[in-house]
Scaffold this active site. Structure first.
Site, short mmCIF file in Angstrom:
data_model
loop_
_atom_site.label_atom_id
_atom_site.label_comp_id
_atom_site.label_asym_id
_atom_site.label_seq_id
_atom_site.Cartn_x
_atom_site.Cartn_y
_atom_site.Cartn_z
N ARG A 70 12.39 -13.12 4.85
CA ARG A 70 11.31 -12.12 4.69
C ARG A 70 10.07 -12.75 4.04
O ARG A 70 8.94 -12.45 4.38
CB ARG A 70 11.80 -10.94 3.86
CG ARG A 70 12.70 -10.02 4.67
CD ARG A 70 13.25 -8.90 3.82
NE ARG A 70 12.22 -8.02 3.31
CZ ARG A 70 12.38 -7.20 2.27
NH1 ARG A 70 13.54 -7.17 1.63
NH2 ARG A 70 11.42 -6.42 1.88
N ASP A 108 5.45 -7.43 -0.45
CA ASP A 108 4.55 -8.46 0.08
C ASP A 108 3.25 -8.49 -0.74
O ASP A 108 3.04 -7.66 -1.62
CB ASP A 108 4.26 -8.22 1.57
CG ASP A 108 3.52 -6.91 1.84
OD1 ASP A 108 2.49 -6.65 1.19
OD2 ASP A 108 3.96 -6.13 2.72
N HIS A 123 8.21 -2.08 -6.64
CA HIS A 123 9.51 -2.65 -6.27
C HIS A 123 9.52 -4.18 -6.39
O HIS A 123 10.34 -4.84 -5.76
CB HIS A 123 9.89 -2.22 -4.85
CG HIS A 123 10.28 -0.77 -4.75
ND1 HIS A 123 10.50 -0.11 -3.57
CD2 HIS A 123 10.50 0.16 -5.73
CE1 HIS A 123 10.83 1.15 -3.81
NE2 HIS A 123 10.83 1.35 -5.10
N CYS A 131 16.36 -16.07 -12.70
CA CYS A 131 17.79 -16.38 -12.66
C CYS A 131 18.60 -15.08 -12.72
O CYS A 131 18.30 -14.19 -13.51
CB CYS A 131 18.15 -17.28 -13.83
SG CYS A 131 19.94 -17.57 -13.96
N CYS A 167 20.25 -22.58 -16.97
CA CYS A 167 21.60 -22.24 -17.45
C CYS A 167 22.65 -22.79 -16.48
O CYS A 167 22.33 -23.16 -15.36
CB CYS A 167 21.74 -20.73 -17.62
SG CYS A 167 21.77 -19.80 -16.09
N GLY A 205 2.22 5.32 4.87
CA GLY A 205 3.33 4.55 5.43
C GLY A 205 4.58 4.51 4.60
O GLY A 205 5.24 3.47 4.53
N SER A 207 8.33 6.63 4.02
CA SER A 207 9.21 7.72 4.45
C SER A 207 9.46 8.69 3.30
O SER A 207 9.96 9.79 3.53
CB SER A 207 10.54 7.14 4.96
OG SER A 207 11.13 6.37 3.93
N ASN A 231 0.40 8.68 8.21
CA ASN A 231 1.72 8.25 8.72
C ASN A 231 1.82 8.75 10.16
O ASN A 231 1.55 9.92 10.41
CB ASN A 231 2.83 8.87 7.86
CG ASN A 231 4.18 8.18 8.07
OD1 ASN A 231 4.57 7.90 9.19
ND2 ASN A 231 4.88 7.94 6.97
N ALA A 249 -1.88 3.02 9.64
CA ALA A 249 -2.71 2.51 8.53
C ALA A 249 -3.91 1.72 9.05
O ALA A 249 -5.04 1.92 8.59
CB ALA A 249 -1.85 1.61 7.62
#
Ligand code: OAD
Length: 262
Positions: A70, A108, A123, A131, A167, A205, A207, A231, A249
């Protein structure tokens, strides 16, 4: 486009704006939405089932490869006219003493590359890593894996996870929010604050199925802001929006912002 004229008037009168974007924002750049059909390996998995810590611990290389792919995909595409229109709008409002806050569920960086500043990533971000065990941030270049954006996914293309440099036991994970994890507090609180002062909220955009981000439009509405939804498909938000623009959009934003964009 029904509603466009009224939306343009709302835009012209707005001084304090919040844009809430979801995966549909980047669809016309070539980044598939979560609930579009996936290709290859991913036809057999629900993305939600891969976006958990448990999935990563159970099958680390597979989940890691999905994120590397991605990331390569996002790096290979460009912001679309919708991203650029938002960047122009933010600049134009700032010059006139107003403000525009972008809060996105997208991991993104297309809003930034489209000119928007101080984007709130609810998000997380695909281009940051930490890590899994010790939590320390780490640099990682996904292009070193050999995974390419146009690669068809199958088990033969899975790449190994990357050990943490700090680590003994950890491996790198992307700095994204997985299901069951908290949203970054700073970004979420900044979005709530901006919504409390907004006179216009534009939702693009999404849901509206994933909480708590899905509750944000209502925070703005309850605080007195007007609500525009963009949308191509109606969502649960559509009936409650002041204006619903049934378009994409990259088409609707430049048209709605026609008096503003340069
Ligand atoms: P979804 O994939 O759930 O929804 C995408 C929305 O974009 C749908 O409502 C589409 O109709 C709409 N859409 C498609 N193409 C569009 C276009 N060109 N212009 C405008 N809209 C378009 O994406 P999100 O709502 O962003 O979370 O998903 C929310 C979260 O679910 C994601 O952030 C991710 C995912 O699982 C995590 O990974 C935690």
């Amino acid at each position: 486009m029904p509603g466009l004229h009224a939306a343009t008037q709302m835009v012209d009168n707005a001084q304090s704006v919040v844009v809430l974007s979801g995966a549909g924002m980047s669809a016309e750049s070539g980044v598939p939405t979560f609930r579009d059909a996936q290709t290859g390996l991913w036809e057999r998995f629900e993305p939600e089932q891969l976006a958990t810590e448990q999935a990563f611990r159970t099958n680390p290389s597979m989940v890691w490869t999905w994120y590397v792919w991605r990331s390569m995909l996002v790096n290979s595409v460009d912001p679309n006219p919708g991203h650029r229109a938002i960047g122009d709008w933010q600049r134009s409002l700032a010059i006139g003493g107003g403000s525009l806050t972008v809060a996105t569920q997208n991991v993104d960086d297309l809003h930034e590359r489209g000119g928007a500043k101080d984007v709130l990533h609810l998000h997380g971000s695909l281009d940051r890593y930490r890590c899994l065990e010790c939590g320390r941030s780490a640099e990682f270049d996904p292009s070193t894996t050999g995974v390419t954006s146009d690669q068809v996914f199958d088990e033969e293309n899975i790449v190994a996870t990357v050990p943490c440099a700090h680590c003994d036991s950890g491996v790198l994970r992307p700095e994204v929010v997985w299901f069951g994890e908290m949203l970054p507090t700073d970004a979420f609180e900044a979005a709530i604050n901006a919504l409390g002062q907004a006179d216009l909220v534009v939702v693009i955009g999404s849901s509206g199925l994933v909480q708590p981000a899905a509750s944000l439009p209502k925070v703005g509405k309850d605080a007195g802001a007007q609500l525009i939804e963009i949308n191509p498909a109606r969502t649960e938000l559509s009936d409650g929006a002041d204006i619903y623009l049934g378009s994409t959009a990259a088409v609707a934003l430049p048209e709605m912002l026609t008096n503003i964009i340069t």
